[in-house]
Design a protein around this motif. Sequence first.
Motif, short mmCIF file in Angstrom:
data_model
loop_
_atom_site.label_atom_id
_atom_site.label_comp_id
_atom_site.label_asym_id
_atom_site.label_seq_id
_atom_site.Cartn_x
_atom_site.Cartn_y
_atom_site.Cartn_z
N LEU A 51 0.83 -1.22 -0.15
CA LEU A 51 0.05 -0.07 -0.01
C LEU A 51 0.82 1.33 -0.08
O LEU A 51 0.46 2.31 -0.64
N ALA A 81 -7.53 -3.62 0.27
CA ALA A 81 -6.90 -2.61 -0.51
C ALA A 81 -5.42 -3.14 -1.30
O ALA A 81 -5.11 -2.77 -2.44
N ALA A 82 -4.81 -4.03 -0.56
CA ALA A 82 -3.49 -4.71 -1.00
C ALA A 82 -3.93 -5.65 -2.01
O ALA A 82 -2.83 -6.38 -2.61
#
Length: 250
Positions: free
Chosen positions: A111, A153-154
């Motif tokens: 991220l 999100a990763a």
Amino acid sequence: MGGLRIMTAYGIISSDLDPGSAIAPQLYLRLRDAIIRNRFAPGDRISESEIARACDVSRQPVREAFIKLAGEGLLAILPQRGTIITKISYTAVLDARFLREAIEADMVAILASAPDAGLIGDLRRQIAQQAAVVDSKDFIELDERFHRTLADAAGKRGTWRLIEGLKSQMDRVRFLSLGQFPLAKLIDQHAAVVDRIEAGDRPGANTAIRTHLREVLSDLPQIRAANPDFFDLPDGEIPEPVNAPIKEET
């Protein structure tokens, strides 16, 4: 007292099951949650037939849920003797923390390699919600959401599901220690993780997440001493959590 606790937990498990969805996964999740929140105590016997009757379902989905929970080490299915809630494996707690730290350190590095403004905004809103809670149980749910958001999100949603399976014993410890939660410190650590991601600071994000995850079990020896009947300890010398400060990578 134990019988009352068990019947109360059965009532929680049986309430509002969705007959239009598969029953076994619902029972698995509810039983798992009840064990992790210590609504059952180690050594409590739970009955496949009694749960089936309380939930008005056949025994097959209950059996499937039991098998999956046994695979996570939360239940012991003993032939001719019934099914009991296991003690918390002390070694499994330390192993889960070690693996979770390694995995999440890689997630935040991903991220920080390409900071996303939308993600940063979402995480900061979550931190504001965390700061507003007064009940430690509510904080645990928000903490789970925060870490799951990092994983999503990763691009590591499947990895987060793996972590969830590994950390069930760790979560039991967290619910034992609700009264000792340093909420302000944990929230500040969340903020530090987000700050480092936003700055594109991979080494700093690594240090921040490792520091945070080590804090979660910093009081494990005290929790163990206060709840000796809850823990299955290894033979010989008992290892302690590694809580030394993290040396920031360069």
